[in-house]
Design an enzyme around this catalytic site. Structure first.
Site, PDB file in Angstrom:
ATOM      1  N   CYS A  22       0.975  -1.176   0.134  1.00 29.01           N
ATOM      2  CA  CYS A  22      -0.001  -0.035  -0.248  1.00 29.01           C
ATOM      3  C   CYS A  22       0.943   1.148  -0.039  1.00 29.01           C
ATOM      4  CB  CYS A  22      -0.990  -0.010   1.199  1.00 29.01           C
ATOM      5  SG  CYS A  22      -0.316   0.264   2.722  1.00 29.01           S
ATOM      6  N   ASN A  25       2.461   1.375   4.249  1.00 29.14           N
ATOM      7  CA  ASN A  25       2.639   0.151   5.009  1.00 29.14           C
ATOM      8  C   ASN A  25       2.212   0.506   6.456  1.00 29.14           C
ATOM      9  OD1 ASN A  25       5.776  -2.022   5.370  1.00 29.14           O
ATOM     10  ND2 ASN A  25       3.632  -2.786   4.809  1.00 29.14           N
ATOM     11  N   CYS A  27      -1.265   0.435   7.333  1.00 26.36           N
ATOM     12  CA  CYS A  27      -2.541  -0.175   7.553  1.00 26.36           C
ATOM     13  C   CYS A  27      -3.043  -1.127   6.810  1.00 26.36           C
ATOM     14  CB  CYS A  27      -3.702   1.420   7.309  1.00 26.36           C
ATOM     15  SG  CYS A  27      -3.364   2.608   8.450  1.00 26.36           S
ATOM     16  N   ARG A  28      -3.049  -0.949   5.357  1.00 25.95           N
ATOM     17  CA  ARG A  28      -3.856  -2.023   4.468  1.00 25.95           C
ATOM     18  C   ARG A  28      -2.888  -3.152   4.320  1.00 25.95           C
ATOM     19  NH1 ARG A  28      -5.277   1.726  -0.320  1.00 25.95           N
ATOM     20  NH2 ARG A  28      -3.615   2.624   0.335  1.00 25.95           N
ATOM     21  N   SER A  29      -1.617  -2.998   3.995  1.00 23.32           N
ATOM     22  CA  SER A  29      -0.733  -3.866   3.777  1.00 23.32           C
ATOM     23  C   SER A  29      -0.170  -4.764   4.918  1.00 23.32           C
ATOM     24  CB  SER A  29       0.527  -3.479   2.833  1.00 23.32           C
ATOM     25  OG  SER A  29       1.330  -2.286   3.505  1.00 23.32           O
ATOM     26  N   ASP A 139      -8.539   3.160   1.692  1.00 27.45           N
ATOM     27  CA  ASP A 139      -7.405   3.627   2.639  1.00 27.45           C
ATOM     28  C   ASP A 139      -8.550   4.007   3.984  1.00 27.45           C
ATOM     29  OD1 ASP A 139      -5.420   4.425   4.350  1.00 27.45           O
ATOM     30  OD2 ASP A 139      -4.424   5.704   2.834  1.00 27.45           O
TER      31      ASP A 139
END
Length: 170
Positions: A22, A25, A27-29, A139
Protein backbone atom coordinates in the site's frame (compact mmCIF):
# COMPACT_ATOMS: atom_id res chain seq x y z
CA UNK A 1 22.32 -35.83 -10.37
CA UNK A 2 22.66 -33.41 -13.30
CA UNK A 3 22.14 -29.64 -13.12
CA UNK A 4 18.69 -29.82 -14.70
CA UNK A 5 17.51 -32.30 -12.04
CA UNK A 6 18.99 -30.11 -9.28
CA UNK A 7 17.13 -27.08 -10.66
CA UNK A 8 13.85 -29.05 -10.82
CA UNK A 9 14.30 -30.25 -7.23
CA UNK A 10 15.16 -26.71 -6.13
CA UNK A 11 12.04 -25.31 -7.84
CA UNK A 12 9.87 -28.00 -6.24
CA UNK A 13 11.17 -27.12 -2.75
CA UNK A 14 10.99 -23.35 -3.23
CA UNK A 15 8.33 -21.51 -1.27
CA UNK A 16 5.95 -19.03 -2.86
CA UNK A 17 6.90 -15.48 -1.94
CA UNK A 18 4.08 -12.95 -1.56
CA UNK A 19 4.41 -9.19 -0.96
CA UNK A 20 1.47 -6.91 -0.11
CA UNK A 21 1.84 -3.20 -0.91
CA UNK A 22 0.00 0.00 0.00
CA UNK A 23 1.21 3.58 0.29
CA UNK A 24 2.69 3.86 3.80
CA UNK A 25 2.74 0.22 4.92
CA UNK A 26 0.92 0.93 8.18
CA UNK A 27 -2.75 0.06 7.53
CA UNK A 28 -3.79 -2.00 4.52
CA UNK A 29 -0.67 -3.95 3.52
CA UNK A 30 0.30 -4.94 7.10
CA UNK A 31 -3.27 -6.14 7.58
CA UNK A 32 -3.02 -8.19 4.39
CA UNK A 33 0.36 -9.60 5.44
CA UNK A 34 -1.01 -10.58 8.84
CA UNK A 35 -4.24 -12.06 7.50
CA UNK A 36 -2.49 -14.03 4.76
CA UNK A 37 0.14 -15.33 7.20
CA UNK A 38 -2.66 -16.33 9.62
CA UNK A 39 -4.54 -18.19 6.86
CA UNK A 40 -1.32 -19.93 5.79
CA UNK A 41 -0.71 -21.04 9.39
CA UNK A 42 -4.30 -22.28 9.78
CA UNK A 43 -3.90 -24.26 6.54
CA UNK A 44 -0.63 -25.81 7.77
CA UNK A 45 1.23 -24.36 4.76
CA UNK A 46 3.87 -22.30 6.58
CA UNK A 47 6.77 -24.02 4.83
CA UNK A 48 5.26 -23.25 1.44
CA UNK A 49 4.96 -19.46 1.75
CA UNK A 50 7.02 -16.41 2.63
CA UNK A 51 4.94 -13.31 3.31
CA UNK A 52 5.88 -9.64 3.70
CA UNK A 53 4.49 -6.15 3.13
CA UNK A 54 5.87 -2.78 2.06
CA UNK A 55 4.83 0.71 1.02
CA UNK A 56 5.41 2.69 -2.14
CA UNK A 57 6.30 5.74 -0.02
CA UNK A 58 8.76 6.09 2.85
CA UNK A 59 6.49 8.10 5.18
CA UNK A 60 6.47 5.55 8.01
CA UNK A 61 9.61 3.42 7.53
CA UNK A 62 10.38 1.60 10.78
CA UNK A 63 6.97 2.30 12.34
CA UNK A 64 4.60 -0.33 13.68
CA UNK A 65 1.26 -0.77 11.95
CA UNK A 66 -1.40 1.80 12.83
CA UNK A 67 -2.85 0.96 16.28
CA UNK A 68 -6.35 0.84 14.74
CA UNK A 69 -5.22 -1.78 12.21
CA UNK A 70 -3.57 -3.77 14.98
CA UNK A 71 -6.70 -3.60 17.15
CA UNK A 72 -9.02 -4.68 14.33
CA UNK A 73 -6.76 -7.58 13.33
CA UNK A 74 -6.44 -8.66 16.98
CA UNK A 75 -10.24 -8.91 17.19
CA UNK A 76 -9.91 -11.73 14.65
CA UNK A 77 -6.87 -13.38 16.25
CA UNK A 78 -4.31 -11.83 13.88
CA UNK A 79 -1.20 -10.27 15.44
CA UNK A 80 0.47 -7.42 13.54
CA UNK A 81 2.64 -6.18 16.41
CA UNK A 82 5.99 -7.49 15.15
CA UNK A 83 5.70 -5.86 11.72
CA UNK A 84 7.60 -2.69 10.80
CA UNK A 85 6.92 -0.48 7.80
CA UNK A 86 9.39 -0.51 4.95
CA UNK A 87 9.52 0.84 1.44
CA UNK A 88 9.38 -1.34 -1.68
CA UNK A 89 12.84 -1.99 -3.07
CA UNK A 90 13.92 -2.86 -6.59
CA UNK A 91 15.07 -6.28 -5.37
CA UNK A 92 11.50 -7.09 -4.26
CA UNK A 93 10.53 -7.45 -7.91
CA UNK A 94 13.05 -10.28 -8.30
CA UNK A 95 12.68 -11.88 -4.88
CA UNK A 96 8.88 -12.12 -4.68
CA UNK A 97 6.67 -14.19 -6.95
CA UNK A 98 3.53 -12.13 -6.35
CA UNK A 99 3.23 -8.45 -5.48
CA UNK A 100 -0.29 -7.41 -4.59
CA UNK A 101 -1.26 -3.75 -4.53
CA UNK A 102 -4.13 -2.42 -2.46
CA UNK A 103 -5.22 0.12 -5.08
CA UNK A 104 -4.63 1.36 -8.60
CA UNK A 105 -2.36 4.25 -7.58
CA UNK A 106 0.00 1.88 -5.80
CA UNK A 107 -0.17 -0.62 -8.66
CA UNK A 108 0.78 2.17 -11.09
CA UNK A 109 3.65 3.22 -8.80
CA UNK A 110 4.88 -0.39 -8.72
CA UNK A 111 4.69 -0.65 -12.50
CA UNK A 112 6.74 2.58 -12.83
CA UNK A 113 9.58 1.33 -10.60
CA UNK A 114 9.51 -2.29 -11.77
CA UNK A 115 12.90 -3.25 -13.25
CA UNK A 116 12.98 -4.78 -16.72
CA UNK A 117 14.30 -8.10 -15.41
CA UNK A 118 11.54 -8.40 -12.79
CA UNK A 119 9.81 -11.74 -12.48
CA UNK A 120 7.08 -10.85 -9.96
CA UNK A 121 3.45 -11.06 -10.96
CA UNK A 122 1.73 -7.72 -10.14
CA UNK A 123 -2.00 -7.45 -9.45
CA UNK A 124 -4.62 -5.82 -7.28
CA UNK A 125 -5.34 -7.84 -4.14
CA UNK A 126 -9.11 -7.64 -4.53
CA UNK A 127 -8.92 -9.30 -7.96
CA UNK A 128 -8.32 -12.55 -6.05
CA UNK A 129 -11.45 -12.46 -3.91
CA UNK A 130 -15.22 -12.44 -4.27
CA UNK A 131 -16.90 -9.39 -5.76
CA UNK A 132 -17.95 -7.11 -2.89
CA UNK A 133 -18.41 -4.13 -5.19
CA UNK A 134 -14.87 -2.88 -4.58
CA UNK A 135 -11.94 -2.99 -6.99
CA UNK A 136 -9.53 -1.40 -4.51
CA UNK A 137 -9.01 -1.70 -0.78
CA UNK A 138 -10.03 1.73 0.53
CA UNK A 139 -7.51 3.56 2.73
CA UNK A 140 -8.98 3.68 6.25
CA UNK A 141 -6.34 6.05 7.66
CA UNK A 142 -8.56 9.15 7.88
CA UNK A 143 -11.75 7.24 8.58
CA UNK A 144 -13.28 5.73 11.64
CA UNK A 145 -13.64 2.21 13.02
CA UNK A 146 -16.07 1.17 10.26
CA UNK A 147 -13.33 1.78 7.67
CA UNK A 148 -10.93 -0.56 9.45
CA UNK A 149 -13.64 -3.24 9.70
CA UNK A 150 -14.36 -2.93 5.97
CA UNK A 151 -10.65 -3.16 5.14
CA UNK A 152 -10.28 -6.24 7.32
CA UNK A 153 -13.23 -8.01 5.68
CA UNK A 154 -12.18 -7.15 2.11
CA UNK A 155 -8.58 -8.16 2.77
CA UNK A 156 -9.59 -11.38 4.53
CA UNK A 157 -11.83 -12.52 1.69
CA UNK A 158 -9.26 -11.64 -0.99
CA UNK A 159 -6.47 -13.37 0.94
CA UNK A 160 -8.61 -16.51 1.21
CA UNK A 161 -9.08 -16.44 -2.56
CA UNK A 162 -5.38 -15.81 -3.15
CA UNK A 163 -4.38 -18.68 -0.88
CA UNK A 164 -6.79 -21.01 -2.69
CA UNK A 165 -5.27 -19.98 -6.05
CA UNK A 166 -1.69 -20.32 -4.93
CA UNK A 167 -2.03 -23.56 -2.98
CA UNK A 168 -3.63 -25.36 -5.91
CA UNK A 169 -1.15 -27.97 -7.23
CA UNK A 170 0.94 -26.44 -10.00
Amino acid sequence: MDNQQKQTDSDANRCIRVLFVCMGNICRSPTAEGVFRHLVEQSDLVSEFEVDSAGTHAYHVGDSPDPRSQAKAAEYGVDLSSQRARRVEESDFREFDYILAMDGDNLAALERIRPEDASANLSLLLSHGPDHGYVEVPDPYYGGARGFELVYQLVHDACRGLLAELSTPR
